[in-house]
Design a protein around this motif. Sequence first.
Motif, short mmCIF file in Angstrom:
data_model
loop_
_atom_site.label_atom_id
_atom_site.label_comp_id
_atom_site.label_asym_id
_atom_site.label_seq_id
_atom_site.Cartn_x
_atom_site.Cartn_y
_atom_site.Cartn_z
N ARG A 70 8.75 2.55 10.06
CA ARG A 70 10.13 2.04 10.74
C ARG A 70 9.95 2.37 12.35
N THR A 71 8.60 2.30 12.87
CA THR A 71 8.42 2.59 14.27
C THR A 71 8.33 1.13 14.95
N GLY A 72 8.74 0.03 14.65
CA GLY A 72 8.55 -1.19 15.14
C GLY A 72 9.59 -1.35 16.32
N LEU A 73 9.10 -2.31 17.22
CA LEU A 73 10.09 -2.71 18.29
C LEU A 73 10.67 -4.03 18.31
N SER A 74 10.20 -4.62 17.43
CA SER A 74 10.83 -6.20 17.55
C SER A 74 11.66 -6.52 16.33
N GLY A 75 12.29 -5.40 15.73
CA GLY A 75 13.01 -5.91 14.35
C GLY A 75 12.25 -6.43 13.23
N GLY A 76 10.87 -6.28 13.15
CA GLY A 76 10.28 -6.80 11.94
C GLY A 76 10.87 -6.24 10.62
N ALA A 77 11.27 -4.99 10.76
CA ALA A 77 11.66 -4.45 9.50
C ALA A 77 13.01 -4.12 9.28
N VAL A 78 13.68 -5.01 9.82
CA VAL A 78 15.16 -4.80 9.48
C VAL A 78 15.87 -5.68 8.80
N ALA A 79 16.66 -5.17 7.94
CA ALA A 79 17.15 -5.90 6.92
C ALA A 79 18.73 -5.78 7.09
N ALA A 80 19.30 -6.98 7.48
CA ALA A 80 20.59 -7.44 7.88
C ALA A 80 21.51 -8.12 7.16
N ASN A 81 20.76 -8.62 5.92
CA ASN A 81 21.29 -9.69 5.22
C ASN A 81 21.37 -9.70 3.68
N LYS A 82 21.50 -8.54 3.23
CA LYS A 82 21.71 -7.95 1.86
C LYS A 82 20.03 -8.33 1.21
N GLU A 83 19.17 -7.99 1.70
CA GLU A 83 17.65 -7.88 1.08
C GLU A 83 17.49 -6.67 0.37
N THR A 120 -11.70 12.52 10.66
CA THR A 120 -12.18 13.74 11.68
C THR A 120 -12.76 14.80 10.82
N GLU A 121 -11.98 15.00 9.43
CA GLU A 121 -12.64 16.06 8.50
C GLU A 121 -13.91 15.72 7.90
N ASN A 122 -14.13 14.31 7.89
CA ASN A 122 -15.57 13.80 7.55
C ASN A 122 -16.42 13.42 8.93
N LYS A 123 -16.13 14.18 10.10
CA LYS A 123 -17.05 13.86 11.00
C LYS A 123 -17.14 12.42 11.52
N LEU A 124 -16.04 11.75 11.26
CA LEU A 124 -16.10 10.34 11.59
C LEU A 124 -14.58 10.06 12.45
N PHE A 125 -14.37 8.78 12.73
CA PHE A 125 -13.13 8.49 13.68
C PHE A 125 -12.47 7.41 13.34
N TYR A 126 -11.05 7.38 13.41
CA TYR A 126 -10.51 6.24 13.12
C TYR A 126 -9.61 5.93 14.22
N PRO A 127 -10.20 4.88 15.21
CA PRO A 127 -9.77 5.03 16.85
C PRO A 127 -8.69 4.45 17.15
N VAL A 128 -7.91 3.58 16.13
CA VAL A 128 -6.45 2.86 16.43
C VAL A 128 -5.59 4.19 16.74
N ASP A 129 -5.30 4.16 17.99
CA ASP A 129 -4.03 5.40 18.10
C ASP A 129 -2.86 4.81 19.13
N PHE A 130 -1.62 5.58 18.73
CA PHE A 130 -0.46 5.37 19.65
C PHE A 130 0.46 6.36 19.46
N ALA A 131 1.37 6.53 20.36
CA ALA A 131 2.18 7.54 20.33
C ALA A 131 3.13 7.63 18.94
N SER A 132 3.22 6.62 18.21
CA SER A 132 3.87 6.68 16.58
C SER A 132 2.83 7.08 15.66
N SER A 133 1.73 7.23 15.88
CA SER A 133 0.67 7.60 14.52
C SER A 133 1.20 8.74 13.84
N GLY A 134 1.90 9.38 14.26
CA GLY A 134 2.50 10.73 13.26
C GLY A 134 3.45 9.94 12.18
N SER A 135 4.01 8.86 12.39
CA SER A 135 4.93 8.15 11.45
C SER A 135 4.68 6.97 10.99
#
Length: 460
Positions: A70-83, A120-135
């Motif tokens: 739920r870190t989206g900034l465009s309302g893609g995960a908003v449920a406003a109509n009884k979904e 990282t634990e396996n000495k490899l790398f997942y490179p996609v990164d942004f401030a909200s990567s913790g959630s």
Amino acid sequence: MDILDSLKKIFDDNCVLNDSESLQTFGKDWTKTHQPDPLAIVFPKSTEQIQALVKFANQESLSLVPSGGRTGLSGGAVAANKEIVVAFDKMNQVLEFNSVDRSVKCQSGVITKQLQDLATENKLFYPVDFASSGSSQIGGNISTNAGGIKVVGYGLTRNWVLGLTVVTGAGEILKLNHGLVKNATGYDLRHLFIGAEGTLGFITEATMKLARAPQNFSVMVLAVTDIPALMKVFEAFQNALDLSAFEFFSDLTLHYMHTDKGYAKPTEQEAPFYALLEFDNDNEQREAKALETFEYCMEQGWVVDGVMSQSIEQAKTLWKLREDVSETISAYTPYKNDLSVTISKVPDFLDAVDEIVTKNYSEFEVLWYGHIGDGNLHLNILKPADMDAGEFNQKCSVVNHQVFEVTQKLEGSISAEHGVGLLKRDYLEYSRSPEEIAYMNAVKAVFDPNGIMNPGKMLK
Ligand code: 2HG
Ligand code: ZN
């Protein structure tokens, strides 16, 4: 039978919620513009449960909204109509790690940071990164084709998806591409689901590719005289080194990081813009090349001062100047724009946008920052404390059309990396032709014939 009772037949009792607090929490993302109003929240644990839910939703004409971190900034995960909100929090299992294939298969509720740590634990790398990567969750990243801060070096989420399991809106389970590197057997449906914002079906499992881990990296922050100079600096460094990131922020943005966060200003000399770049620094030649390029940029008058990290700790501290901007300024209820053009058009684009903004927003503070090395600009307009939020949004949205017209003229995108969701839906025609939108609607109808998957998002 009551809908909740039916849902409890598909899911465990504690995996169906409809208390008002949960409805509020799970019915929205980081956008604050829509009032959540879902019917219920369900927490599936398997692809089969999601399939059963989709079949049930088709029978009962119920709409489904996917919910990740739920870190989206465009309302893609908003449920406003009884979904019914389908929250992936309990689909957080890593299913398989393969060191030969350099891949991880996981359920789509795995948190981005969990995947990064496992690599990282396996000495490899997942490179996609942004401030909200913790959630943020992998499924959400894939559904929005998330970009972030390392696109210059490593590309978008799309580059790292080797396989997907999805449940389509018609209730079928598809296993797409099976983790293969090469597979020339026709339409690659995997790529249709990447960036589809859950409008065709839901991603339940993903096989993600991992990279070789960088041995050491350094960060530079450079004080730059103007936007054309910023692009010259980018070109000079890109020719000299393999950059993994090239970001920028304006002096006003830095001002807020300094006053509100207490972060130290990176350089003694101040300038209108700052570039933050990162490069792999695993031998002395690279460092020498970086310093040589820095001196060249100073001689050219593009850069007036700069700093280079001397440790990973210092590199992380410098990164915070850019990575923490969004969260820091959220207190000012900013009106956000997430625009892109091809890199070479950035100076013309920023000039044109600046003209519109200066003319129309003279009473507002405007912050510029973003991923300038991939052509993506985040333009944030701060709400004056004494202005009503409705009035502020109204004023900002009027100017939107002018900004989007310029974007369209330069064949840019009105949503570079945050997705379309609800917020950008009515502006889609600035970036997509009527013919393209018609094909998009036709594709949706094939995978989601009854229009129950995240309805109203991206397409009208
Ligand atoms: C970033 O790059 C995020 O920091 C958020 O994409 C952008 O706050 C924004 O507008
Ligand atoms: Zn961004």
